[in-house]
Write an enzyme that holds these catalytic residues in place. Structure first.
Site: not given
Length: 271
Positions: A2-3, A58, A259
Site C-alpha cells: 500500500p502506498e 505509508k 525493483r
C-alpha cells in the site's frame, strides 16, 4: 505494498468509523506483529478510544485518548477490514481490535506491524521521512530544489522515503508515465523543466488514485465500493505486454535496482 493513496483511503475510512468508539476487545494472533507482550498490549488498549487517525507517508497513526499512539505499517501484503467475523475475508488475522460493536481486522501482517508507542517514540521513527507532496509548504519550486544535487534513477528516487514520503513501486511508474519520462533516466541528467513535469505528474496521479480508492483489491468494509477502484486504471504498472493507452505501443517491464519497473518505450523518453 500500500502506498499514499491506499493509506490515505484507509485513514479516511477509519476516521469515519472508529473515532471515539471504545475498544472493547483486543485479540493478538501473532505476537511478532506487536512490539510488547500480548497481555500488556491487550491490557493497555482495552477501554481506550481513538480520537484522531493520521497518515504520514505509508504509515497510519492512531492517536489514543490517553496520549499513546498505535503505529501501523502494512508493508507487503497487509490490509485492513472493518466489520464482523461473518463478513470479513477468509484469511488469517494477526491482530483484531473491536471498536464498540465492530472489529478492525489486521490481515497479512507477516512483514508489517502494529506498535504501541509514546508520541515521542512515533516522532523519532517518522523523523527520517521526507516531505509529503501534499504538504501545504510543498510547491513545484521546492520540489525542484529538493531533487537538485540528487543522483540515481528516477524511480529509485521517487520510492526513497527519505526523499519523498508515500510513493512506492506502482505510483513511481505511473508518475513517470504521466510525465513521459523513462523510470530509468538519471535524475541528475534532467532539466529543471523535466523535474517540474514530474511534480505536475505526481500531483495529478496521486489524487486521481485516491479519488478511485487506490489499487487495493479487498474492500475495507461491507458495502465499500470505492476501495480498489484504481486497480484497473493503472496505465503501465503490472501491464507488461499490453498496449499503451496513450500511443498504442507495448508496455515493457525491466528490473531496476532490484525493483520491477513498467513503462512504454514508445512515448516515455529521457527528457
Amino acid at each position: 505494498m500500500p502506498e499514499l493513496p491506499e493509506m490515505e483511503n484507509y485513514r479516511r475510512l477509519l476516521s469515519e468509523n472508529i473515532i471515539n468508539e471504545p475498544i472493547t476487545q483486543v485479540v493478538i494472533n501473532r505476537e511478532k506483529s506487536v512490539n510488547v507482550p500480548a497481555a500488556q498490549f491487550i491490557q493497555e488498549l482495552t477501554g481506550l478510544r481513538a480520537i484522531f487517525v493520521e497518515r504520514r507517508g505509508k504509515f497510519i497513526i492512531f492517536h489514543m485518548n490517553n496520549g499513546r499512539r498505535l503505529l501501523l505499517h502494512l508493508m507487503l501484503g497487509g490490509l485492513l477490514y472493518y466489520g464482523t467475523d461473518e463478513n470479513r475475508p477468509s484469511r488469517s488475522t494477526q491482530v483484531e481490535i473491536t471498536f464498540g460493536q465492530q472489529t478492525l481486522y489486521f490481515i497479512g501482517l507477516r512483514l508489517g506491524y502494529l506498535h504501541l508507542l509514546s508520541a515521542k517514540e512515533v516522532d523519532e521513527i517518522l523523523k527520517p521521512l521526507g516531505p509529503e507532496l501534499f504538504d501545504r509548504r510543498m510547491s513545484k519550486e521546492r520540489f525542484i530544489e529538493l531533487l537538485k544535487g540528487r543522483r540515481g534513477a528516477l524511480k529509485s528516487l521517487l520510492v526513497n522515503q527519505h526523499v519523498i514520503a508515500g510513493i512506492g513501486n506502482c505510483y513511481a511508474d505511473e508518475i513517470a508515465f504521466e510525465a513521459g519520462i523513462l523510470p530509468a533516466v538519471k535524475i541528475q541528467d534532467l532539466s529543471e523543466e523535466s523535474v517540474g513535469k514530474i511534480y505536475d505528474a505526481a500531483i495529478k496521479v496521486l489524487p486521481e488514485a485516491l479519488e478511485h480508492g487506490g489499487y487495493m483489491e479487498a474492500p475495507f468494509m461491507e458495502g465499500d465500493t470505492l476501495t480498489g477502484g484504481y486497480d484497473d486504471k493503472c496505465k503501465v504498472y503490472d501491464r507488461e505486454g499490453e498496449s499503451c493507452y496513450r500511443c498504442g505501443g507495448v508496455v515493457n517491464r525491466v528490473e531496476l535496482t532490484g525493483r520491477k519497473a513498467f513503462f512504454c518505450p514508445s512515448c516515455q523518453h529521457e527528457q
